[in-house]
Design an enzyme around this catalytic site. Structure first.
Site, PDB file in Angstrom:
ATOM      1  CB  VAL A   1      -7.902  87.719  83.128  1.00 33.43           C
ATOM      2  CG1 VAL A   1      -6.612  88.484  82.852  1.00 33.43           C
ATOM      3  CG2 VAL A   1      -7.994  87.360  84.604  1.00 33.43           C
ATOM      4  CG  ASP A   2     -10.719  91.993  79.543  1.00 34.44           C
ATOM      5  OD1 ASP A   2     -11.219  90.929  79.108  1.00 34.44           O
ATOM      6  OD2 ASP A   2     -11.395  92.922  80.026  1.00 34.44           O
ATOM      7  CB  VAL A   3      -4.670  93.230  80.803  1.00 33.00           C
ATOM      8  CG1 VAL A   3      -3.189  93.602  80.774  1.00 33.00           C
ATOM      9  CG2 VAL A   3      -5.456  94.067  79.806  1.00 33.00           C
TER      10      VAL A   3
END
Length: 365
Positions: free
Chosen positions: A77-79
């Site tokens: 997950v980046d965001v």
């Protein structure tokens, strides 16, 4: 439903511009003005992922409790998109461990956005709330359904009609309408009004009202309901807009309170009309983040406490999703036979994103 893939055109490019009228440009595309069924949303639910189970055991197999976030969640997950009520705070109290958790996520380079269906405050009002709770959240990371209602009206060029908006709701909607120059009345100013219902009496309404916006209203009354239904039923083309249809909300941390779904339901009941719903699970925020920032939907995780808004917001738009039990949804409800909405993971709260690290600290204490 006919939806264009327009996004927020640099809507919140900086804190200084976050609350300007230009911030709402190109936020929404025109949609059908009257819906049917469960309401008109900005996104199709054709991609909705739901699992109908014949037993709680079968459903449980598809919902994993987060136990190893360092392996199963954080690397992919980046965001993170967070709901606010029931995830970050309950009522006016921040949930224990949240400030430290947000700091840890920022330290890992994770991007965060805070998307709330609560329309009682504008984005500026929510920025003040974050500050009051000791949470360092930039203004451009905040999205509220009051903003979404104003942005929808701007994109559909409502101002050019010369019409007015009648508000069943609170100051958040009014502040956002002011930013785009749309005339409005109602809201808190009608909180004490009582219609005269003696023989031959009637409520006179403004024939220039072209939209009724219904948001959460702690001072909703019979006068507001009557005025709203007169506008919708008697003014040709008057649109019925709902900021959200949440069943319950967190006014305090002591109990659940009737949400905007009760206000919207009252207007639906006397008009026979379905509203255009602008809050979650609308794809607006996802379109903005992905189209303008070049983000990969597969690396975004929606985190919320509601199955029918937050988790659907994730599943409808191809995101990872995580339900927290710090708000309205219980573990029993999540794993019940009746539930057909399935997140990828669930956890007690977002503090569990660092459950491995917290366990090590406790072990050495």
């Amino acid at each position: 439903m006919n939806i264009a893939k327009s996004a927020l055109a640099l809507a919140l490019a900086s804190t200084a511009r976050a609350f300007s009228p230009a911030a709402t440009r190109s936020a929404f595309s025109p949609v059908a003005r009257r819906g049917s069924g469960a309401g008109t949303f900005f996104g199709s639910s054709s991609s909705r992922r739901s699992i109908v189970s014949s037993s709680s055991t079968a459903l449980n197999a598809n919902v994993l409790k987060l136990t190893e976030p360092g392996k199963d969640l954080l690397p992919g997950v980046d965001v993170f998109i967070f709901d606010c009520d029931g995830v970050i705070w309950r009522g006016d109290s921040v949930i224990e461990g949240i400030p430290e958790t947000l700091e840890k996520l920022r330290a890992l380079g994770k991007k965060m956005y805070f998307v709330t269906n609560n329309s009682t405050k504008s984005r500026a009002g929510y920025k003040k709330k974050f500050d009051s709770l000791g949470l360092n959240v930039p203004a451009e990371e905040i999205f509220s359904s009051s903003f979404a209602a104003a942005a929808y009206l701007e994109q559909t060029k409502f101002k050019e009609t010369g019409k007015k908006v009648y508000v069943v709701g609170e100051i958040g909607i009014q502040e956002e309408l002011d930013l785009i120059g749309v005339p409005h009345f109602g809201g808190p100013e009608d909180g004490d009004k009582v219609p005269d219902m003696g023989p031959g009496c009637r409520v006179e309404h403004d024939s220039d009202v072209g939209a009724v916006v219904v948001g959460f209203d702690r001072n909703v009354n019979y006068y507001k309901i009557q005025y709203a239904q007169l506008c919708i039923n008697e003014n040709p083309g008057c649109e019925f807009i709902a900021t959200n249809t949440d069943a319950v909300t967190h006014l305090t941390d002591a109990q659940e309170w009737a949400g905007n779904g009760s206000m919207v339901g009252a207007i639906k009941g006397c008009t026979g009309q379905e509203p255009t719903v602008v809050g979650k699970p609308s794809p607006l925020m996802i379109d903005y983040l992905c189209d303008k920032l070049g983000l990969d939907k597969g690396r975004i995780c929606m985190v919320g406490d509601r199955l029918d808004t937050d988790i659907l917001f994730g599943t409808d738009n191809g995101l990872k999703s995580l339900l927290v039990l710090s708000g309205v949804t219980t573990e029993e409800k999540l794993l019940s036979q009746e539930n057909t909405i399935t997140p990828d993971f669930y956890a007690d709260s977002i503090v569990d994103f660092f459950i491995d690290e917290n366990a090590k600290v406790e072990a050495t204490a």
